[in-house]
Scaffold this motif. Structure first.
Motif, PDB file in Angstrom:
ATOM      1  N   PRO A  78       0.824  -1.231   0.000  1.00  0.00           N
ATOM      2  CA  PRO A  78       0.000   0.000   0.000  1.00  0.00           C
ATOM      3  C   PRO A  78       0.853   1.274   0.000  1.00  0.00           C
ATOM      4  O   PRO A  78       0.479   2.270  -0.624  1.00  0.00           O
ATOM      5  N   THR A  79       1.988   1.220   0.708  1.00  0.00           N
ATOM      6  CA  THR A  79       2.847   2.403   0.769  1.00  0.00           C
ATOM      7  C   THR A  79       3.459   2.703  -0.587  1.00  0.00           C
ATOM      8  O   THR A  79       3.549   3.871  -1.002  1.00  0.00           O
ATOM      9  N   SER A  80       3.883   1.655  -1.313  1.00  0.00           N
ATOM     10  CA  SER A  80       4.468   1.866  -2.641  1.00  0.00           C
ATOM     11  C   SER A  80       3.425   2.387  -3.624  1.00  0.00           C
ATOM     12  O   SER A  80       3.721   3.238  -4.478  1.00  0.00           O
ATOM     13  N   GLN A  81       2.185   1.901  -3.507  1.00  0.00           N
ATOM     14  CA  GLN A  81       1.123   2.411  -4.372  1.00  0.00           C
ATOM     15  C   GLN A  81       0.819   3.877  -4.069  1.00  0.00           C
ATOM     16  O   GLN A  81       0.568   4.676  -4.975  1.00  0.00           O
ATOM     17  N   ALA A  82       0.848   4.218  -2.782  1.00  0.00           N
ATOM     18  CA  ALA A  82       0.623   5.614  -2.408  1.00  0.00           C
ATOM     19  C   ALA A  82       1.746   6.502  -2.939  1.00  0.00           C
ATOM     20  O   ALA A  82       1.500   7.637  -3.379  1.00  0.00           O
ATOM     21  N   LEU A  83       2.985   5.992  -2.910  1.00  0.00           N
ATOM     22  CA  LEU A  83       4.119   6.754  -3.438  1.00  0.00           C
ATOM     23  C   LEU A  83       3.975   6.963  -4.941  1.00  0.00           C
ATOM     24  O   LEU A  83       4.273   8.047  -5.461  1.00  0.00           O
ATOM     25  N   MET A  84       3.513   5.935  -5.648  1.00  0.00           N
ATOM     26  CA  MET A  84       3.272   6.082  -7.082  1.00  0.00           C
ATOM     27  C   MET A  84       2.254   7.191  -7.340  1.00  0.00           C
ATOM     28  O   MET A  84       2.411   7.995  -8.272  1.00  0.00           O
ATOM     29  N   ALA A  85       1.224   7.240  -6.523  1.00  0.00           N
ATOM     30  CA  ALA A  85       0.214   8.292  -6.682  1.00  0.00           C
ATOM     31  C   ALA A  85       0.798   9.669  -6.387  1.00  0.00           C
ATOM     32  O   ALA A  85       0.493  10.649  -7.075  1.00  0.00           O
ATOM     33  N   ASP A  86       1.672   9.731  -5.373  1.00  0.00           N
ATOM     34  CA  ASP A  86       2.302  11.009  -5.023  1.00  0.00           C
ATOM     35  C   ASP A  86       3.156  11.555  -6.161  1.00  0.00           C
ATOM     36  O   ASP A  86       3.226  12.765  -6.370  1.00  0.00           O
ATOM     37  N   LEU A  87       3.811  10.644  -6.898  1.00  0.00           N
ATOM     38  CA  LEU A  87       4.784  11.051  -7.912  1.00  0.00           C
ATOM     39  C   LEU A  87       4.203  11.086  -9.324  1.00  0.00           C
ATOM     40  O   LEU A  87       4.932  11.361 -10.277  1.00  0.00           O
ATOM     41  N   THR A  88       2.915  10.800  -9.463  1.00  0.00           N
ATOM     42  CA  THR A  88       2.293  10.744 -10.789  1.00  0.00           C
ATOM     43  C   THR A  88       1.167  11.764 -10.871  1.00  0.00           C
ATOM     44  O   THR A  88       0.372  11.896  -9.938  1.00  0.00           O
ATOM     45  N   GLU A  89       1.121  12.471 -11.989  1.00  0.00           N
ATOM     46  CA  GLU A  89       0.047  13.434 -12.185  1.00  0.00           C
ATOM     47  C   GLU A  89      -1.301  12.710 -12.212  1.00  0.00           C
ATOM     48  O   GLU A  89      -1.397  11.567 -12.651  1.00  0.00           O
ATOM     49  N   LYS A  90      -2.312  13.396 -11.768  1.00  0.00           N
ATOM     50  CA  LYS A  90      -3.615  12.759 -11.565  1.00  0.00           C
ATOM     51  C   LYS A  90      -4.138  12.078 -12.825  1.00  0.00           C
ATOM     52  O   LYS A  90      -4.667  10.964 -12.752  1.00  0.00           O
ATOM     53  N   HIS A  91      -3.957  12.685 -13.999  1.00  0.00           N
ATOM     54  CA  HIS A  91      -4.513  12.105 -15.221  1.00  0.00           C
ATOM     55  C   HIS A  91      -3.725  10.884 -15.705  1.00  0.00           C
ATOM     56  O   HIS A  91      -4.175  10.176 -16.605  1.00  0.00           O
ATOM     57  N   ASN A  92      -2.549  10.639 -15.106  1.00  0.00           N
ATOM     58  CA  ASN A  92      -1.741   9.476 -15.495  1.00  0.00           C
ATOM     59  C   ASN A  92      -1.770   8.355 -14.464  1.00  0.00           C
ATOM     60  O   ASN A  92      -1.153   7.305 -14.680  1.00  0.00           O
ATOM     61  N   ARG A  93      -2.459   8.564 -13.357  1.00  0.00           N
ATOM     62  CA  ARG A  93      -2.420   7.569 -12.278  1.00  0.00           C
ATOM     63  C   ARG A  93      -3.057   6.246 -12.681  1.00  0.00           C
ATOM     64  O   ARG A  93      -2.554   5.176 -12.351  1.00  0.00           O
ATOM     65  N   MET A  94      -4.188   6.310 -13.397  1.00  0.00           N
ATOM     66  CA  MET A  94      -4.835   5.080 -13.834  1.00  0.00           C
ATOM     67  C   MET A  94      -3.918   4.275 -14.750  1.00  0.00           C
ATOM     68  O   MET A  94      -3.842   3.040 -14.664  1.00  0.00           O
ATOM     69  N   LYS A  95      -3.178   4.967 -15.602  1.00  0.00           N
ATOM     70  CA  LYS A  95      -2.235   4.299 -16.501  1.00  0.00           C
ATOM     71  C   LYS A  95      -1.098   3.650 -15.703  1.00  0.00           C
ATOM     72  O   LYS A  95      -0.658   2.547 -15.997  1.00  0.00           O
ATOM     73  N   ALA A  96      -0.632   4.348 -14.661  1.00  0.00           N
ATOM     74  CA  ALA A  96       0.444   3.815 -13.826  1.00  0.00           C
ATOM     75  C   ALA A  96      -0.006   2.557 -13.100  1.00  0.00           C
ATOM     76  O   ALA A  96       0.728   1.559 -13.035  1.00  0.00           O
ATOM     77  N   TYR A  97      -1.231   2.574 -12.565  1.00  0.00           N
ATOM     78  CA  TYR A  97      -1.736   1.392 -11.871  1.00  0.00           C
ATOM     79  C   TYR A  97      -2.005   0.244 -12.849  1.00  0.00           C
ATOM     80  O   TYR A  97      -1.880  -0.927 -12.491  1.00  0.00           O
ATOM     81  N   SER A  98      -2.372   0.576 -14.079  1.00  0.00           N
ATOM     82  CA  SER A  98      -2.554  -0.449 -15.090  1.00  0.00           C
ATOM     83  C   SER A  98      -1.224  -1.128 -15.424  1.00  0.00           C
ATOM     84  O   SER A  98      -1.157  -2.352 -15.591  1.00  0.00           O
ATOM     85  N   LEU A  99      -0.172  -0.318 -15.500  1.00  0.00           N
ATOM     86  CA  LEU A  99       1.165  -0.881 -15.737  1.00  0.00           C
ATOM     87  C   LEU A  99       1.596  -1.762 -14.568  1.00  0.00           C
ATOM     88  O   LEU A  99       2.213  -2.814 -14.767  1.00  0.00           O
ATOM     89  N   ARG A 100       1.271  -1.347 -13.367  1.00  0.00           N
ATOM     90  CA  ARG A 100       1.612  -2.156 -12.195  1.00  0.00           C
ATOM     91  C   ARG A 100       0.864  -3.491 -12.225  1.00  0.00           C
ATOM     92  O   ARG A 100       1.424  -4.545 -11.895  1.00  0.00           O
ATOM     93  N   TYR A 101      -0.394  -3.431 -12.624  1.00  0.00           N
ATOM     94  CA  TYR A 101      -1.206  -4.645 -12.750  1.00  0.00           C
ATOM     95  C   TYR A 101      -0.569  -5.615 -13.750  1.00  0.00           C
ATOM     96  O   TYR A 101      -0.444  -6.813 -13.500  1.00  0.00           O
ATOM     97  N   THR A 102      -0.128  -5.070 -14.902  1.00  0.00           N
ATOM     98  CA  THR A 102       0.529  -5.895 -15.918  1.00  0.00           C
ATOM     99  C   THR A 102       1.840  -6.459 -15.387  1.00  0.00           C
ATOM    100  O   THR A 102       2.173  -7.627 -15.635  1.00  0.00           O
ATOM    101  N   ALA A 103       2.590  -5.637 -14.648  1.00  0.00           N
ATOM    102  CA  ALA A 103       3.867  -6.080 -14.090  1.00  0.00           C
ATOM    103  C   ALA A 103       3.676  -7.243 -13.121  1.00  0.00           C
ATOM    104  O   ALA A 103       4.449  -8.212 -13.128  1.00  0.00           O
ATOM    105  N   ILE A 104       2.633  -7.148 -12.293  1.00  0.00           N
ATOM    106  CA  ILE A 104       2.357  -8.225 -11.331  1.00  0.00           C
ATOM    107  C   ILE A 104       2.098  -9.540 -12.056  1.00  0.00           C
ATOM    108  O   ILE A 104       2.669 -10.590 -11.718  1.00  0.00           O
ATOM    109  N   ASN A 105       1.252  -9.499 -13.063  1.00  0.00           N
ATOM    110  CA  ASN A 105       0.876 -10.736 -13.748  1.00  0.00           C
ATOM    111  C   ASN A 105       1.961 -11.248 -14.689  1.00  0.00           C
ATOM    112  O   ASN A 105       2.027 -12.444 -14.952  1.00  0.00           O
ATOM    113  N   PHE A 106       2.807 -10.347 -15.193  1.00  0.00           N
ATOM    114  CA  PHE A 106       3.947 -10.813 -15.976  1.00  0.00           C
ATOM    115  C   PHE A 106       4.894 -11.609 -15.082  1.00  0.00           C
ATOM    116  O   PHE A 106       5.355 -12.691 -15.453  1.00  0.00           O
TER     117      PHE A 106
END
Length: 331
Positions: A121-149
């Motif tokens: 949860p802390t790393s996800q919160a950090l990603m949100a802190d460092l990502t502009e609001k309109h790009n956050r969904m894309k960042a979490y989508s990339l994280r989702y892909t990274a997990i399953n890869f």
């Protein structure tokens, strides 16, 4: 090339470090933890009950840690919590290599779940802190892909190491977490993250959660149903590997293939099944998903070869995607 630079430039360097670290750490975690029950059964000669208790300690402590991690992050800062959690995870896996009793395995896997509940949860919160609001969904989508890869590649290596030297997989995973911590420390040295104002964000405690559950009947039944469904799903990590190992000559290999199919299907089927499920009411979709999962689990008793396992895993994961259309694999 310019498009690639523009795409990469959308996200902070630390976000990319977190994404790459997610691929490596999740891949190696899926190379070890799903095979932990096989390792305990083969080398420690433990009963299925003790093995189930050992495997179950990680999600149990993860549940408890979920309430603590946010508070620690707000109080001590994201950087400190993340780095301590990663270093602790490294030593947990090193501990698996030298553990020689059931008590140590239970303790270490409990620490594994606790540290993950602090870091994720802390790393996800950090990603949100460092990502502009309109790009956050894309960042979490990339994280989702990274997990399953990572989840699709890790089990294939895990099957090989489980039959040769399981302790090597523990050592590799621990070393990866340690390197992950060092790289994050290097990039976060000069990073300044503003602390959360306690008056703006209220930490949710365990008592608060229970009070909400007590007053909300629908939520209470939803949580109870989720617990029951997940009691079936966790058989993939506890009883199923032991069952396959004991019943089939190449059970470990088949189990690794099932895990890989699991991860790949989550990525491939998530969107179409979510779109299909929108035709039904949420309760109807959940019931269909639960029934498909039940059919898949019940049918495992008839497994006698790889072909049958593939078909049953398809049914099982289709049900899981319908029942949890927004659930990330391994989360």
């Amino acid at each position: 090339m310019n498009k690639l630079k523009i795409y990469i430039g959308q996200f902070h360097t630390i976000v990319w470090v977190l994404l790459i670290g997610t691929v490596l750490s999740r891949g190696l975690a899926f190379m070890t933890l799903p095979f932990l029950s096989i390792y305990l059964s083969k080398h420690m000669d433990l009963s299925p009950i003790i093995i189930g208790l050992t495997v179950g300690m990680s999600p149990l402590m993860g549940t408890v840690g979920g309430f603590i991690g946010g508070h620690l992050s707000d109080r001590f800062g994201r950087k400190r919590v993340m780095l301590i959690a990663l270093c602790s995870l490294a030593f947990v896996y090193y501990g698996f290599t030298i553990a020689n009793s059931q008590g140590w395995f239970i303790l270490l896997n409990a620490l594994n779940g606790l540290c993950n509940s602090f870091f994720e949860p802390t790393s996800q919160a950090l990603m949100a802190d460092l990502t502009e609001k309109h790009n956050r969904m894309k960042a979490y989508s990339l994280r989702y892909t990274a997990i399953n890869f990572g989840a699709s590649v890790g089990p294939l290596f895990g099957a090989y190491l489980a039959t040769t030297s399981a302790k090597v997989s523990f050592t590799l995973t621990g070393t990866t977490y340690l390197l992950y911590a060092f790289v994050l420390f290097f990039f976060m040295r000069k990073l300044i993250i503003p602390k959360v104002d306690p008056s703006v964000k209220k930490t949710v405690l365990i008592g608060d959660a229970f009070r909400i559950i007590k007053t909300d009947k629908a939520l209470r039944f939803l949580i109870l149903g989720g617990i029951i469904v997940n009691m079936g799903y966790v058989q993939m990590d506890s009883n199923l590997p032991q069952f396959l190992q004991g019943r089939l000559e190449n059970g470990v290999v088949i189990f690794s293939i099932l895990l890989t199919i699991n991860a790949v299907m989550v990525v491939v089927l998530q969107m179409p099944i979510s779109h299909f499920a929108e035709r039904f009411k949420p309760m109807q979709a959940m019931v269909i998903g639960a029934l498909l999962m039940a059919i898949g689990l019940f049918s495992c008793s008839f497994i006698n070869g790889l072909g049958h396992s593939d078909h049953l895993d398809y049914i099982f994961n289709t049900g899981r995607d319908i029942n949890f259309p927004f659930k990330q694999h391994g989360d």
